[in-house]
Design a protein around this motif. Structure first.
Motif, PDB file in Angstrom:
ATOM      1  N   MET B 223       0.831  -1.198   0.000  1.00 39.28           N
ATOM      2  CA  MET B 223       0.000   0.000   0.000  1.00 39.28           C
ATOM      3  C   MET B 223       0.866   1.249   0.000  1.00 39.28           C
ATOM      4  N   ASN B 224       0.234   2.379  -0.205  1.00 38.64           N
ATOM      5  CA  ASN B 224       0.944   3.636  -0.305  1.00 38.64           C
ATOM      6  C   ASN B 224       1.064   4.288   1.072  1.00 38.64           C
ATOM      7  N   TYR B 225       2.288   4.248   1.643  1.00 35.84           N
ATOM      8  CA  TYR B 225       2.478   4.890   2.942  1.00 35.84           C
ATOM      9  C   TYR B 225       3.144   6.240   2.811  1.00 35.84           C
ATOM     10  N   GLY B 226       3.353   6.656   1.604  1.00 37.65           N
ATOM     11  CA  GLY B 226       4.038   7.932   1.388  1.00 37.65           C
ATOM     12  C   GLY B 226       3.050   9.045   1.150  1.00 37.65           C
ATOM     13  N   LYS B 227       3.472  10.001   0.393  1.00 41.65           N
ATOM     14  CA  LYS B 227       2.624  11.160   0.152  1.00 41.65           C
ATOM     15  C   LYS B 227       1.456  10.741  -0.723  1.00 41.65           C
ATOM     16  N   GLY B 228       0.291  11.157  -0.345  1.00 37.99           N
ATOM     17  CA  GLY B 228      -0.875  10.819  -1.155  1.00 37.99           C
ATOM     18  C   GLY B 228      -1.596  12.081  -1.562  1.00 37.99           C
ATOM     19  N   CYS B 229      -2.550  11.948  -2.487  1.00 40.30           N
ATOM     20  CA  CYS B 229      -3.250  13.155  -2.911  1.00 40.30           C
ATOM     21  C   CYS B 229      -4.249  13.581  -1.841  1.00 40.30           C
ATOM     22  N   ALA B 230      -4.796  14.761  -2.001  1.00 36.04           N
ATOM     23  CA  ALA B 230      -5.652  15.335  -0.955  1.00 36.04           C
ATOM     24  C   ALA B 230      -6.946  14.547  -0.833  1.00 36.04           C
ATOM     25  N   LEU B 231      -7.503  14.548   0.367  1.00 32.43           N
ATOM     26  CA  LEU B 231      -8.747  13.816   0.596  1.00 32.43           C
ATOM     27  C   LEU B 231      -9.916  14.628   0.058  1.00 32.43           C
ATOM     28  N   PRO B 232     -10.911  13.961  -0.489  1.00 37.20           N
ATOM     29  CA  PRO B 232     -12.087  14.699  -0.978  1.00 37.20           C
ATOM     30  C   PRO B 232     -12.867  15.303   0.179  1.00 37.20           C
ATOM     31  N   LYS B 233     -13.512  16.459  -0.095  1.00 37.56           N
ATOM     32  CA  LYS B 233     -14.208  17.113   0.997  1.00 37.56           C
ATOM     33  C   LYS B 233     -15.695  16.786   1.021  1.00 37.56           C
ATOM     34  N   ASP B 234     -16.271  16.617  -0.160  1.00 41.95           N
ATOM     35  CA  ASP B 234     -17.714  16.367  -0.171  1.00 41.95           C
ATOM     36  C   ASP B 234     -17.962  14.876  -0.282  1.00 41.95           C
ATOM     37  N   ALA B 235     -19.211  14.555  -0.520  1.00 40.92           N
ATOM     38  CA  ALA B 235     -19.597  13.144  -0.655  1.00 40.92           C
ATOM     39  C   ALA B 235     -18.792  12.493  -1.768  1.00 40.92           C
ATOM     40  N   VAL B 236     -18.385  11.263  -1.516  1.00 43.71           N
ATOM     41  CA  VAL B 236     -17.372  10.618  -2.342  1.00 43.71           C
ATOM     42  C   VAL B 236     -18.013   9.636  -3.316  1.00 43.71           C
ATOM     43  N   LYS B 237     -17.550   9.654  -4.538  1.00 42.70           N
ATOM     44  CA  LYS B 237     -18.035   8.660  -5.500  1.00 42.70           C
ATOM     45  C   LYS B 237     -17.092   7.466  -5.466  1.00 42.70           C
ATOM     46  N   ILE B 238     -17.632   6.271  -5.311  1.00 47.79           N
ATOM     47  CA  ILE B 238     -16.811   5.059  -5.283  1.00 47.79           C
ATOM     48  C   ILE B 238     -17.081   4.278  -6.555  1.00 47.79           C
ATOM     49  N   GLU B 239     -16.019   3.883  -7.217  1.00 50.54           N
ATOM     50  CA  GLU B 239     -16.197   3.163  -8.472  1.00 50.54           C
ATOM     51  C   GLU B 239     -15.315   1.927  -8.484  1.00 50.54           C
ATOM     52  N   LEU B 240     -15.886   0.771  -8.795  1.00 49.51           N
ATOM     53  CA  LEU B 240     -15.110  -0.460  -8.940  1.00 49.51           C
ATOM     54  C   LEU B 240     -15.151  -0.867 -10.402  1.00 49.51           C
ATOM     55  N   ARG B 241     -13.954  -0.990 -11.004  1.00 47.02           N
ATOM     56  CA  ARG B 241     -13.897  -1.345 -12.430  1.00 47.02           C
ATOM     57  C   ARG B 241     -13.309  -2.720 -12.591  1.00 47.02           C
ATOM     58  N   ASP B 242     -14.121  -3.665 -12.993  1.00 43.11           N
ATOM     59  CA  ASP B 242     -13.693  -5.026 -13.292  1.00 43.11           C
ATOM     60  C   ASP B 242     -12.789  -5.590 -12.184  1.00 43.11           C
ATOM     61  N   VAL B 243     -13.311  -5.525 -10.973  1.00 47.09           N
ATOM     62  CA  VAL B 243     -12.497  -5.957  -9.834  1.00 47.09           C
ATOM     63  C   VAL B 243     -12.630  -7.458  -9.629  1.00 47.09           C
ATOM     64  N   TRP B 244     -11.469  -8.099  -9.573  1.00 48.41           N
ATOM     65  CA  TRP B 244     -11.399  -9.517  -9.225  1.00 48.41           C
ATOM     66  C   TRP B 244     -10.589  -9.640  -7.948  1.00 48.41           C
ATOM     67  N   TYR B 245     -10.984 -10.550  -7.039  1.00 46.36           N
ATOM     68  CA  TYR B 245     -10.157 -10.762  -5.859  1.00 46.36           C
ATOM     69  C   TYR B 245     -10.108 -12.235  -5.491  1.00 46.36           C
ATOM     70  N   ARG B 246      -8.890 -12.677  -5.191  1.00 54.59           N
ATOM     71  CA  ARG B 246      -8.726 -14.063  -4.724  1.00 54.59           C
ATOM     72  C   ARG B 246      -7.907 -14.047  -3.442  1.00 54.59           C
ATOM     73  N   TYR B 247      -8.340 -14.807  -2.435  1.00 55.50           N
ATOM     74  CA  TYR B 247      -7.616 -14.856  -1.176  1.00 55.50           C
ATOM     75  C   TYR B 247      -6.296 -15.604  -1.345  1.00 55.50           C
ATOM     76  N   ASP B 248      -5.359 -15.311  -0.452  1.00 60.53           N
ATOM     77  CA  ASP B 248      -4.059 -15.984  -0.476  1.00 60.53           C
ATOM     78  C   ASP B 248      -4.258 -17.487  -0.393  1.00 60.53           C
ATOM     79  N   LYS B 249      -3.656 -18.245  -1.257  1.00 59.87           N
ATOM     80  CA  LYS B 249      -3.717 -19.713  -1.262  1.00 59.87           C
ATOM     81  C   LYS B 249      -5.109 -20.261  -1.573  1.00 59.87           C
ATOM     82  N   ALA B 250      -6.035 -19.453  -2.052  1.00 59.23           N
ATOM     83  CA  ALA B 250      -7.341 -19.992  -2.459  1.00 59.23           C
ATOM     84  C   ALA B 250      -7.279 -20.365  -3.928  1.00 59.23           C
TER      85      ALA B 250
END
Lengths: 390, 491
Positions: B223-250
């Motif tokens: 993950m990014n522990y360094g400098k990140g961009c500014a946090l949004p101030k108003d209500a946030v739009k969340i978008e997931l684009r073609d997200v795949w996830y597999r657990y470790d060793k699954a």
């Protein structure tokens, strides 16, 4: 209940876990005690033979006896030691099984009873602080036996030394030194006895602190997700810093205390050693003891005084340990209240039962309010009851 | 450290070894100092004694050195055997400890009594104990042989010493006093030589253990522990684009090709059967996992662009697992932001809205009472439902732009549950929120519903639209609803 009773009772229960352990252990201790005395005796013989200018064959004989004797004792000790280790393992296993058996066989109500839980907790806590409880009792008894056999062996060998001294007659200097020796040993024992309270108090404080550290630490285990989202780590870090500071402070204090108390003791216990050397050297220079006598008698006398001190220390340790044995024995004495009887329950042929509550009220152990008040209900065989509520 | 790391198999092993070492009585970090100093002491001892002995009889020194080395190498297999098999043994020992603790566990006692599990447990304990005993016997047998060998070595060494010294004395080169002196030196030096060899071996083992600590601390983060961009101030739009996830060793993917857009300020209901992947989905949105494939955009920017700790400050979440921590109630609720102005007043307000303030107010120390009675004597153990209200209060207090609730009413009675439903609109004003529940009543007050099946979104829309579609959602809703209607129930 007389005080000696509880250690003896605990000892008998402990023996019950493995009857073979204590006999094997005591034999092993006895054997180990023989080894240093044997060595002292033989080295003294060899040195005396050298200075008397004995023949090569004589020396060869002595050396062979020494070496073979040591080897034999070593082998016997190793074999016996292994049996002792295994016996101890079996004993520990049986002990934890007995404790578990007792816990599982308790009435459920007794399990929830805060008194029972306190007992169980205390047993664990005591073991954590310096192994108080049955382990301290075991170690104490073994140490006592060791000191006792060591002194016994020394006394038997003393006969030789005493005979020589008596034959030499009355010497004011030696008597003075002997009185010094016995006197300072007694003073050391007394000093230890009186500072015992302070050191066990110190141990208790440290032990309690470590328990607290352990306990509080258990309450600060964080869930990874919550910790990140709710920044719990900061609070825990602050808590840890506080605990570490307190830990350092307490342990430095304990160290200082220990140093202050034991320094006089070390000085006091050195004086008997000096007296021993002086006495033996005095008799050696007078020619009453052989040259080897320096090695032999200095060795014996030092061991005996050290073991005498250890003997009395252990006695007071055992006495100190008694309050910690009480929760252990009380736990096993808890009686069950639930029906353990053989009253036959009327069984129907279709294995179904009617259940009926007749004006039942229930209050938890240690609680003031009643959780259930005057409940009467009946459930016929085959009925399904739903219990709802806020 | 990345949350995802804590769930990885290899990290768990590293953690287990390093914690096991640190918590054991033989901690490498602690004892390495003692071993180093033992080594130095032995070295100095060899130096001084050796030079004294060497003056007399160099050959004697050589013999003693040879015997000590032989003695060490011949007896080495006992500790080696222990080290090699230690892990297998520790596993069994842990199982035994678990069983022992189980009988003390007063909560498990109910099951143990009702189902007559005692004989079974006792047999298991006996089995494990005999296994552990077998292991002990093996170790101590090797110890026995090692000890016997050491005895023989000592026999040889002392024999040679006596032989040489007496020979020297017979030749008239030393006195009786010298004899005693040199004999003592030989014993001392034998001890130091063995000590040096032992210390080297021990330092080797310690170094191996310290490797675990090193691995633990240098485990890589993605993950990014360094400098990140500014946090949004108003209500946030969340978008997931073609997200795949597999657990470790699954083997299988838990989430397959999720395409989801949550508009700013929208409240979404996420429904689905057990194991459909709902919790995994919100953990991805919370920033605990990185998608195996695809990307997540927050307010139009990729999640990696934000500093992860700042990102967490944007999220208030209530998860299914409730972990009480021995903080005071105030600290527990307000830990996200203790330095806020009016922190205490706001905490009280949050607890009122969650419906837990009355209970807290009635405690001896009010908000400053500690949780967990087992840890603090004046602490309090809250019931399941009360804890659930408390964690809700915590999320309300944090008041961040994204609110995620995963089964927040599972332990609540109908009155408390309704209380939450009534407030939901007010709570999620101007926030983007996601609500997961099995209780379909909750979908009525959300803007949109998404149905997750086997890791993919199958239906999406408002409640009316989905009921009109008459698909899986409508079917599940009707099944649950029929038990709340009056009239006969047909099984």
């Amino acid at each position: 209940m007389r005080k000696e009773n509880i250690t003896w009772r605990a000892y008998r229960r402990y023996c019950g876990y493995n009857k073979k352990y204590f006999p094997l252990k005591f034999l092993h201790i006895f054997l180990q005690n023989i080894s240093p005395y044997f060595n002292l005796w033989m080295s003294a013989e060899i040195v005396t033979a050298l200075s008397d200018g004995k023949s090569k064959e004589n020396l060869f004989e002595l050396v062979t006896v020494t070496l073979l004797g040591n080897l034999f004792i070593h082998i016997l000790g190793a074999v016996l030691g292994r049996s002792v280790d295994i016996a101890l393992q079996i004993l520990r296993h049986n002990e934890s099984a007995a404790l578990n058996r007792k816990t599982v066989s308790l009435d459920y109500a007794k399990l929830e009873d805060p008194d029972t839980r306190t007992l169980r907790r205390k047993i664990k806590e005591n073991a954590y602080i310096n192994n108080y409880g049955v382990t301290a009792m075991q170690n104490g008894l073994e140490e006592l036996f060791r000191c006792f056999t060591s002194m016994l062996l020394a006394v038997i060998l003393f006969a030789e030394m005493a005979a020589d001294m008596v034959r030499a007659g009355f010497e004011p200097l030696s008597v003075f030194l002997l009185i010094g020796l016995i006197g300072f040993t007694a003073v050391s024992i007394g000093y230890n006895h009186f500072t015992q309270k302070k050191s066990s108090e110190r141990n208790r404080k440290i032990g309690e602190w470590m328990l607290k550290e352990n306990q509080l630490g258990r309450g600060h285990g964080l869930n990874g997700m919550d910790a990140r989202i709710y920044k719990q780590q900061d609070i825990v870090t602050r808590f840890d810093t506080r605990m570490n500071r307190e830990h350092l402070r307490l342990f430095s204090w304990a160290r200082r205390q220990a140093w202050i108390l034991t320094t006089p003791y070390i000085l006091l216990s050195k004086i008997p050693e000096i007296c021993v050397y002086l006495i033996v050297c005095f008799y050696c220079t007078k020619g009453i003891f052989p040259v080897g006598g320096v090695i032999k008698y200095v060795g014996y006398l030092n061991r005996v005084t050290a073991d005498l001190l250890a003997f009395f220390n252990t006695l007071s340790d055992l006495k100190n340990n008694e309050p910690f044995l009480i929760p252990y024995m009380e736990y096993f004495d808890i009686r069950n209240d639930m029906y353990q009887g053989l009253l036959a329950v009327e069984k129907r042929s279709d294995k179904k039962f009617d259940i009926e509550f007749c004006d039942v009220s229930f209050r938890y152990a240690g609680a003031e309010e009643y959780a259930l008040k005057h409940i009467s209900l009946s459930l016929k065989a085959g009925e399904r009851l739903a219990v709802v509520g806020g | 450290m990345d949350y995802e790391n804590t769930e990885r198999q290899d990290f768990k092993k590293i953690k287990q070894y390093s914690f096991g070492d640190a918590c054991g009585g033989n901690c490498a970090l602690e004892f390495i100092w003692r071993d180093i100093s033992d080594f130095l002491v032995a070295l100095v001892g060899i130096g001084t004694y050796g030079s004294l002995l060497g003056l007399l009889h160099p050959m004697l020194f050589a013999v003693v050195a040879a015997v000590s080395a032989a003695s060490y190498f011949l007896t080495r297999w006992q500790p080696q055997y222990y080290e090699k098999h230690k892990h297998a043994f520790e596993k069994e020992q842990r199982k035994l400890s678990y069983l022992n603790e189980l009988s003390e566990n007063f909560t498990a006692a109910k099951d143990i009594k009702l189902y007559g599990m005692e004989p079974w447990l006792r047999a298991m304990v006996r089995d494990y104990q005999s296994y552990v005993l077998l292991w002990e016997k093996k170790c101590s047998l090797r110890g026995l042989f090692a000890s016997l060998l050491a005895g023989v070595m000592s026999f040889v060494q002392n024999g040679v010493t006596y032989f040489v010294l007496i020979g020297t004395w017979l030749a008239g080169e030393i006195t009786v006093g010298d004899f005693v002196f040199y004999f003592g030196i030989v014993s001392g030096i034998a001890g130091f030589l063995q000590g040096v060899i032992r210390s080297i071996a021990k330092l080797n083992t310690r170094a191996g253990q310290i490797d675990y600590y090193r691995d633990f601390f240098s485990y890589p983060n993605k993950m990014n522990y360094g400098k990140g961009c500014a946090l949004p101030k108003d209500a946030v739009k969340i978008e997931l684009r073609d997200v795949w996830y597999r657990y470790d060793k699954a083997e299988d993917y838990t989430l397959k090709g999720i395409n989801l857009t949550i508009a700013g300020g929208e409240s979404l209901a996420l429904v689905g059967l057990n194991g459909a992947g709902k919790t995994t989905l919100i953990k991805l949105i919370c920033g605990f996992y990185l998608p195996t494939r695809g990307e997540i955009l927050i307010d139009g920017k990729k999640m990696e662009a934000y500093n992860i700790n700042e990102y967490y400050s944007m999220i208030s979440a209530v998860f299914q697992e409730i972990t009480p921590v021995a903080f005071s109630v105030f600290e527990f609720v307000a830990s996200a932001d203790l330095t806020r102005q009016n922190a205490r007043e706001e905490a009280v307000l949050a607890m009122k809205r969650a419906g837990i303030w009355e209970k807290i107010q009635g405690l001896a120390n009010g908000m400053d009472t500690h949780l967990m009675k087992g840890i603090y004597d004046d602490g309090v153990d809250l019931s399941g439902g009360e804890m659930q209200k408390l964690v809700l209060a915590r999320a309300i207090y944090k008041d961040s732009v994204i609110l995620i609730l995963d089964e927040p009413t599972a332990a609540l009675d109908p009155i408390a549950e309704n209380n939450l439903y009534l407030q939901y609109r007010a709570l999620t004003q101007d926030k983007t929120s996601i609500y997961i529940s099995h209780r379909f009543a909750s979908t009525r007050f959300c803007d949109r519903i998404v149905l997750l099946e086997n890791g993919a979104i199958t239906e999406s829309g408002t409640h009316e639209e989905l009921m009109a579609q008459n698909g899986r959602y409508a079917h599940m809703f009707k099944i649950q609803a029929k038990y709340y209607k009056e009239g006969e129930i047909h099984a």
